[in-house]
Design a protein around this motif. Structure first.
Motif, short mmCIF file in Angstrom:
data_model
loop_
_atom_site.label_atom_id
_atom_site.label_comp_id
_atom_site.label_asym_id
_atom_site.label_seq_id
_atom_site.Cartn_x
_atom_site.Cartn_y
_atom_site.Cartn_z
N ALA A 84 -3.57 -0.90 -8.43
CA ALA A 84 -4.75 0.41 -8.85
C ALA A 84 -4.34 1.50 -8.02
O ALA A 84 -3.85 1.27 -6.90
CB ALA A 84 -6.16 -0.03 -8.43
N SER A 85 -4.62 2.54 -8.51
CA SER A 85 -4.37 3.92 -7.79
C SER A 85 -5.56 4.62 -7.76
O SER A 85 -6.42 4.74 -8.80
CB SER A 85 -3.38 4.80 -8.16
OG SER A 85 -2.13 4.20 -8.59
N LEU A 97 0.75 -1.01 0.01
CA LEU A 97 0.07 0.03 -0.04
C LEU A 97 0.84 1.30 0.00
O LEU A 97 1.79 1.32 0.89
CB LEU A 97 -0.86 -0.16 1.21
CG LEU A 97 -1.76 1.18 1.44
CD1 LEU A 97 -2.85 1.30 0.33
CD2 LEU A 97 -2.52 1.12 2.76
N THR A 98 0.83 2.06 -0.89
CA THR A 98 1.49 3.15 -0.97
C THR A 98 0.70 4.53 -0.75
O THR A 98 -0.34 4.82 -1.44
CB THR A 98 2.18 3.20 -2.54
OG1 THR A 98 2.73 1.95 -2.85
CG2 THR A 98 3.25 4.47 -2.37
N VAL A 147 -2.53 0.66 -4.44
CA VAL A 147 -2.08 -0.63 -4.01
C VAL A 147 -1.80 -1.67 -4.97
O VAL A 147 -1.90 -1.69 -6.06
CB VAL A 147 -3.59 -1.05 -3.36
CG1 VAL A 147 -4.54 -1.12 -4.24
CG2 VAL A 147 -3.42 -2.36 -2.60
N ASN A 148 -0.55 -2.44 -4.62
CA ASN A 148 -0.41 -3.62 -5.56
C ASN A 148 -0.37 -4.97 -4.72
O ASN A 148 0.45 -5.05 -3.68
CB ASN A 148 1.16 -3.17 -5.74
CG ASN A 148 1.79 -4.20 -6.79
OD1 ASN A 148 1.12 -4.90 -7.52
ND2 ASN A 148 3.13 -4.20 -6.96
N ALA A 185 -2.31 -4.66 4.48
CA ALA A 185 -1.16 -3.92 4.65
C ALA A 185 -1.82 -2.56 5.18
O ALA A 185 -2.73 -2.23 4.97
CB ALA A 185 -0.55 -3.46 3.34
N SER A 186 -0.84 -1.75 6.06
CA SER A 186 -1.39 -0.50 6.52
C SER A 186 -0.36 0.57 6.47
O SER A 186 0.80 0.32 6.47
CB SER A 186 -2.13 -0.64 7.77
OG SER A 186 -1.12 -0.88 8.45
#
Lengths: 139, 109
Positions: free
Chosen positions: A100-101, A50-51, A66-67, A126-127
């Protein structure tokens, strides 16, 4: 259709359970939504990326991406928002990658959580903590 | 119906077969979350785009369920991978029932 004494008792017990169910619901909305998404599977950390920015000046538009390689569905939650759901993605057969973003609103400094449902049914998490200078919920 | 809703999509003109490439979409929409209040303290009703999907030649690429926490002018970026030339169709569904669509052709070469 005729009910035997036993049938009636069973139905009565079922009705009682249904009536008292709401009491057992988690107080925390995020937990609730996570559990609904996981459908009984245990949620494990890792396997998802998670970016999100560490500091977001403006909570009205926070870029997140997110990937989740191998995922069939992804749900992004903002734990500190009045309504935690942000967006849910479902990847189809023509998806080039499970990535996706988007841009979201965050009410204040909080954790953003990404849940990914893998093809085998397992759920990964993920956080990321995002510091928000100006909240994005108006008021 | 929300005014001036205009979808914008960026898809490459051509792509290599089986190779993932990026698609960017943006649609102008106020995305009223339903959490805000007007100057008299009355809540402003929710009016958002609640669903987005992208298909290629009838096969799904991605679907997204949007919530009130998505920013104004929802932007979605994702990847697709195709084997043959064809058309991408993009569909956005509004809370009020209207649907906005766009399509883009792509050649594999």
């Amino acid at each position: 259709m005729q009910f035997t004494r036993r049938d009636t008792l069973v139905m009565g017990a079922g009705a009682a359970v249904a009536t008292f169910m709401p009491l057992q619901v988690f107080a925390d909305a995020t937990e609730d939504v996570s559990a609904e998404f996981a459908m009984g599977e245990a949620i494990t950390d890792g396997g998802v990326e998670l970016t999100a920015p560490e500091i977001a000046e403006n909570g009205n538009t926070v870029p997140i991406s997110v990937n989740a390689p191998g995922a069939i569905a992804v749900l992004i939650l903002a734990t500190g928002n009045p309504s935690p759901k942000v967006i849910g993605f479902n990847f189809g057969p023509r998806a080039g990658g499970q990535t996706a973003s988007t841009r979201c609103r965050l009410a204040g400094t909080q954790d953003v959580v990404a849940l990914a449902k893998m093809a085998d049914g397992s759920v990964k998490r993920a956080s990321a903590t995002v510091k928000v200078t100006i909240g994005g919920c108006g008021g | 119906m929300a005014d001036n809703v205009k979808p914008r999509v960026r898809v490459p003109r051509s792509a290599a077969a089986g190779e993932a490439f990026e698609i960017k979409t943006l649609i102008s929409h106020k995305m009223e979350s339903g959490q805000r209040k007007d100057s008299d303290g009355n809540p402003i009703p929710r009016s958002i785009i609640n669903h987005f999907s992208c298909d290629f030649n009838g096969e799904n690429v991605i679907q997204a369920a949007l919530e009130g926490a998505i920013s104004t002018n929802p932007y979605i970026q994702f990847e697709a991978s195709i084997e043959e030339s064809g058309t991408f169709t993009f569909t956005w569904q509004d809370d009020d029932g209207s649907e906005y669509t766009d399509s883009k052709d792509i050649t594999v070469g």
